[in-house]
Structure formats: C-alpha cells, structure tokens
Scaffold this active site. Structure first.
Site, PDB file in Angstrom:
ATOM      1  N   SER A  25      -4.244 -22.191 -34.458  1.00 31.50           N
ATOM      2  CA  SER A  25      -4.541 -20.706 -33.950  1.00 31.50           C
ATOM      3  C   SER A  25      -4.724 -20.668 -32.455  1.00 31.50           C
ATOM      4  O   SER A  25      -4.414 -21.676 -31.797  1.00 31.50           O
ATOM      5  CB  SER A  25      -6.120 -20.752 -34.513  1.00 31.50           C
ATOM      6  N   TYR A  58      -3.375 -16.909 -35.582  1.00 28.02           N
ATOM      7  CA  TYR A  58      -4.446 -16.197 -35.913  1.00 28.02           C
ATOM      8  C   TYR A  58      -5.574 -16.302 -35.023  1.00 28.02           C
ATOM      9  O   TYR A  58      -5.446 -17.517 -34.403  1.00 28.02           O
ATOM     10  CB  TYR A  58      -4.889 -16.482 -37.328  1.00 28.02           C
TER      11      TYR A  58
END
Length: 127
Positions: A25, A58
């Site tokens: 991430s 993300y």
C-alpha cells in the site's frame, strides 16, 4: 454506459518513506486525503516523476499533519525518498454525472503541504 474519470489527485507529492517490509500500500497523511476526498483502502495510481514508474495500490491513512507519503511493500522498490510522485484516484460514473464532475486536485509543496487547490487541470500548464 459508465465512464472512469479522475476523481482526485495529489500533484507533486514527495516520498517521505519507502518501507519494503510492510504488507503493501501507500500511507498518506489523512489531512491530504480529506482535502481531495480520497479514502482508506481506495485504489490509486501512483506515477513517479523521477523515474517514470507507474503502479497501482491502495491507501492507508497516515498521521494527520505529518505530510507522510510512504510507499510500502513491493512498491517501495519503485521509489526513493524525495522522489516527486502524482497520486490519482478514479471514479466510475454515468455519462450524466461525468458531464458535471469536477475532480479535486491538490498541488503540494516540498513539505507535502497544500499550496493550491484546483477544480480542474488547466490546459498546457506546468506545475
């Protein structure tokens, strides 16, 4: 029919950390997320202005006011601390919604503070 349009962008963010041993991430200062309407776990595209690398990952919210932009996991191999990156989120919307959609763009300074907010990207502009 639905279209995918840019929803929000953090323009010229500086990478503050690169953590290879994290699960994955990008960690982003939550104040920056709020300013452009990005959310935890949202898919984003990251473009590295220094080396041309593009990746998708993300979001994990980072400490407010910290200016943190930390690429985690495998993505850490594609950046160096201090690299300038563009972080973009997209949204699917109907053609009717797309006609009036205004993305939120935050232009950041070297400390990842918001220098300017744009409702759209002006044509042929260098920021």
């Amino acid at each position: 029919m639905y279209r995918t349009l840019m929803s929000a962008k953090l323009h010229r963010a500086r990478v503050t950390e690169a953590n290879l041993n994290y699960v994955g991430s990008v960690t982003i200062d939550e104040d920056l997320l709020d300013a452009v309407g990005m959310m935890a776990n949202e898919k984003v595209q990251i473009v590295n202005n220094n080396n041309g690398a593009r990746l998708e990952t993300y979001i994990i919210p980072g400490e407010r006011g910290s200016g943190v932009v930390c690429l985690n996991g495998a993505a850490a191999r594609l950046v160096q601390v201090g690299d300038v990156v563009i972080i973009v989120s997209y949204a699917m919307m109907s053609e009717e919604e797309a006609k009036t959609h205004k993305p939120k763009v935050a232009v950041l300074n070297e400390r990842n503070e918001i220098e300017e907010m744009l409702g759209q990207e002006p044509a042929r502009t260098i920021l």
